[in-house]
Motif scaffolding. Structure first.
Motif, short mmCIF file in Angstrom:
data_model
loop_
_atom_site.label_atom_id
_atom_site.label_comp_id
_atom_site.label_asym_id
_atom_site.label_seq_id
_atom_site.Cartn_x
_atom_site.Cartn_y
_atom_site.Cartn_z
N GLY A 50 -38.63 9.30 61.51
CA GLY A 50 -37.50 9.91 62.85
C GLY A 50 -37.20 8.46 62.31
N LYS A 51 -37.56 7.77 60.94
CA LYS A 51 -37.43 6.79 60.49
C LYS A 51 -36.22 7.65 59.32
N THR A 52 -34.83 6.65 59.11
CA THR A 52 -33.89 6.82 58.28
C THR A 52 -34.10 5.86 56.35
N THR A 53 -33.86 5.71 55.37
CA THR A 53 -33.94 4.73 54.98
C THR A 53 -32.49 4.65 54.17
N GLU A 54 -31.30 3.47 53.95
CA GLU A 54 -30.09 4.30 53.11
C GLU A 54 -30.08 3.72 52.25
N GLY A 58 -25.96 7.71 50.27
CA GLY A 58 -26.53 7.89 52.02
C GLY A 58 -27.73 7.93 52.36
N HIS A 59 -27.65 7.70 53.70
CA HIS A 59 -28.99 8.19 54.46
C HIS A 59 -30.72 9.19 53.68
N ILE A 60 -31.85 8.22 53.91
CA ILE A 60 -32.32 9.51 53.31
C ILE A 60 -34.06 9.48 54.55
N ASN A 61 -33.52 10.75 54.92
CA ASN A 61 -34.17 11.45 55.64
C ASN A 61 -35.62 11.05 55.92
N HIS A 62 -36.80 10.01 56.71
CA HIS A 62 -38.43 10.34 55.67
C HIS A 62 -39.52 11.51 56.41
N ASP A 63 -38.09 11.94 57.16
CA ASP A 63 -38.94 13.98 57.79
C ASP A 63 -38.61 14.86 57.34
N SER A 64 -38.17 14.14 56.40
CA SER A 64 -37.63 15.45 55.03
C SER A 64 -39.37 15.70 53.78
N ILE A 65 -39.77 14.74 53.89
CA ILE A 65 -40.42 13.59 52.65
C ILE A 65 -42.29 14.32 53.71
N LEU A 77 -32.02 16.55 50.33
CA LEU A 77 -30.95 16.78 50.19
C LEU A 77 -30.89 15.03 50.96
N SER A 78 -29.77 14.47 50.80
CA SER A 78 -29.36 12.83 51.46
C SER A 78 -28.65 13.09 52.42
N SER A 79 -27.71 12.22 52.85
CA SER A 79 -26.75 12.66 54.47
C SER A 79 -25.73 12.95 53.59
N THR A 83 -28.69 15.75 45.40
CA THR A 83 -29.90 15.96 45.70
C THR A 83 -30.63 15.40 45.48
N LEU A 84 -31.37 14.92 45.92
CA LEU A 84 -32.68 13.85 45.04
C LEU A 84 -34.04 14.10 44.73
N THR A 85 -34.78 13.66 44.24
CA THR A 85 -36.06 13.75 44.00
C THR A 85 -37.10 13.21 44.24
N VAL A 86 -37.64 13.75 44.91
CA VAL A 86 -39.19 12.65 45.70
C VAL A 86 -40.39 12.39 44.87
N ASN A 87 -40.86 12.14 44.32
CA ASN A 87 -42.51 12.04 44.00
C ASN A 87 -43.06 10.77 43.99
N HIS A 88 -45.04 10.75 44.23
CA HIS A 88 -45.02 10.06 44.20
C HIS A 88 -45.10 8.69 43.11
N PRO A 89 -45.48 7.33 43.43
CA PRO A 89 -45.46 6.62 41.92
C PRO A 89 -46.12 6.55 41.12
N THR A 90 -46.65 6.28 40.35
CA THR A 90 -47.29 6.45 39.21
C THR A 90 -47.87 4.81 39.57
N LEU A 91 -49.33 4.19 39.29
CA LEU A 91 -49.62 2.82 39.45
C LEU A 91 -48.88 1.71 39.17
N GLU A 92 -48.64 2.44 37.97
CA GLU A 92 -48.04 1.22 37.13
C GLU A 92 -46.48 1.21 38.17
N GLN A 93 -46.02 2.09 38.61
CA GLN A 93 -44.14 1.81 38.63
C GLN A 93 -44.89 1.71 40.32
#
Ligand code: SAM
Length: 414
Positions: A50-54, A58-65, A77-79, A83-93
């Motif tokens: 239910g959370k979004t991050t600005e 635009g807003h990133i909807n956590h539910d879409s992840i 898709l942001s608000s 188009t945004l890409t999402v992945n796990h960060p490496t441990l270094e990142q």
């Protein structure tokens, strides 16, 4: 069935009912609590339904992840329709991008340190009666080294129980623990007692210790959390308390990254098994020189393996020569003292010993940290040293050996 066990079972079945198809922790899917990387640059705050991050797009909807597969880069898709890409960060990142209270050991240095410990665990065999591998990491700080160490030992442990993690420890005020929470804590306690390898991490600052634990839980559903025991307090007190409980040395390796490290490592020594490695990480070479001097002066049972400078552009560490020794000229009866330029010495105690402290090959000094690695030994290392010195002194033989006889006849005075 005990009361505690049935409380955990009903707690778990309630969790399972909430999402019937998904296992409790499915590491192949993004989950609530994870910090994910957006467009390779932004580390999102922990995912929450239910959370979004600005953000600038635009807003990133956590539910879409949440719940999406982690196998390939997720596109959302942001608000504003970007188009945004999402992945796990490496441990270094993760280490370098996550918010911090203290400077962490950066991932490449942490990986170097772990490599120096040469940890080789075998898959957990519950029947094995050998004592667990126990490693001390102090201070916890940002939690970077603790995570790198946990990654190296995790394979030794049986699969963690399929129950939720216990609630994060709260600040020092009384909190009521429900029956199901107590049962859950008990379930974890039982599993932890079966581990074949564990990282004990100790942090003096309550707030920072808890922040590190919280942070570690936000990396891939707390993948490394079960393998780390978090402790708040002074590392000296922790060692004293554990030694009193155990009655014998139990640590296979120790890494200390804290201020005034020379005040702490002699105390920790008592809890180290014979042959255990001690790694000290310091900001300056002078601090490691202090440690080496202390080892020599007190005859501590530690044998130096190496001193390495870590810094940007030094891919595998620059090896330093840091030791207290008797120069050859001085070990001969009647010899005159060496000129000030011939050793980076501190001969204020009149013992005839000098401190050697210089890079083994290179002359140039650049920024970065230093690590010293010692091994606990039952023999007094100075006995060996004295015989070497009598056999011709260390200064000359070291120069020939370290620098491939490339004509450096005088130690420099870093
Ligand atoms: C440079 S940070 C450690 C960073 C950590 N190694 C990492 O990888 O993120 C040093 C930490 O040592 C803690 N510290 C200082 N003295 C301590 C002591 N006597 N016992 C335990 N922790 C201590 C500090 O509060 C600080 O968080």
């Amino acid at each position: 069935m005990s009361k505690a066990a049935s409380a955990v079972r009903s707690f778990v079945s309630a969790a399972a009912k909430a999402s019937p198809a998904a296992p409790l922790r499915d590491f192949g899917r993004f989950a609530e609590g994870d910090r994910v990387l957006v467009n390779d640059v932004k580390l999102l705050d922990p995912l929450k339904q239910g959370k979004t991050t600005e953000w600038k797009y635009g807003h990133i909807n956590h539910d879409s992840i949440i719940g999406a597969s982690t196998r390939s880069r997720l596109k959302i898709l942001s608000s504003r329709g970007a188009t945004l890409t999402v992945n796990h960060p490496t441990l270094e990142q993760f280490v370098s991008l996550s918010p911090r209270h203290v400077t962490p050991i950066y991932a490449q240095y942490a990986a170097f340190i772990v490599n120096q410990l040469d940890i080789n665990v075998s898959p957990a065999a519950s029947s094995s009666s050998s004592p667990p591998l126990e490693i001390l990491d102090a201070g916890t700080g940002h939690g970077s080294l603790a995570m790198h160490l946990a990654r190296a030992i995790a394979a030794a442990n049986p699969a963690p129980p399929s129950v939720p993690y216990p609630r994060m420890p709260q600040a020092n005020f009384a909190t009521t623990i429900t029956q199901s929470e107590a049962a859950l804590a008990d379930e974890w306690k039982q599993w932890k007692a079966e581990r074949k390898a564990v990282i004990h991490t100790v942090e003096a600052q309550d707030v920072w210790g808890r922040a590190a634990e919280r942070l570690i839980r936000s990396f891939r559903q707390g993948l490394y959390w079960p393998h780390i025991d978090f402790n708040i307090g002074n590392v000296d007190d922790w060692v004293d308390q554990k030694l009193a409980e155990r009655g014998q040395a139990f640590l296979s390796a120790v890494v200390l990254d804290l201020p005034d490290v020379h005040l702490h490592f002699p105390r920790v020594l008592a809890a180290m098994e014979e042959d255990a490695k001690l790694v000290l990480y310091t900001a300056s070479i002078t601090q490691l020189c202090e440690c080496e001097k202390l080892i020599d002066a007190q005859g501590l049972p530690l044998k130096q393996e190496k001193v390495v400078e870590l810094g940007s552009g030094i891919s595998d560490g620059r090896v330093w020569n840091v030791r207290v020794t008797v120069p050859r000229a001085r070990s001969r009866p009647g010899a005159s003292p060496p000129t000030p330029s011939s050793a980076s010495s501190d001969d204020s105690d009149g013992s005839g010993k000098v401190m050697i402290c210089r890079p083994k090959v290179f002359e140039r000094l650049i920024g970065g940290g230093f690590i010293g690695i010692w091994r606990k030994t039952s023999a007094r290392p100075d006995v060996e040293k004295t015989s070497t010195a009598q056999g011709g002194g260390e200064l000359d033989s070291e120069q020939g050996e370290d620098e491939g006889g490339r004509g450096h006849s005088e130690p420099d005075s870093h």
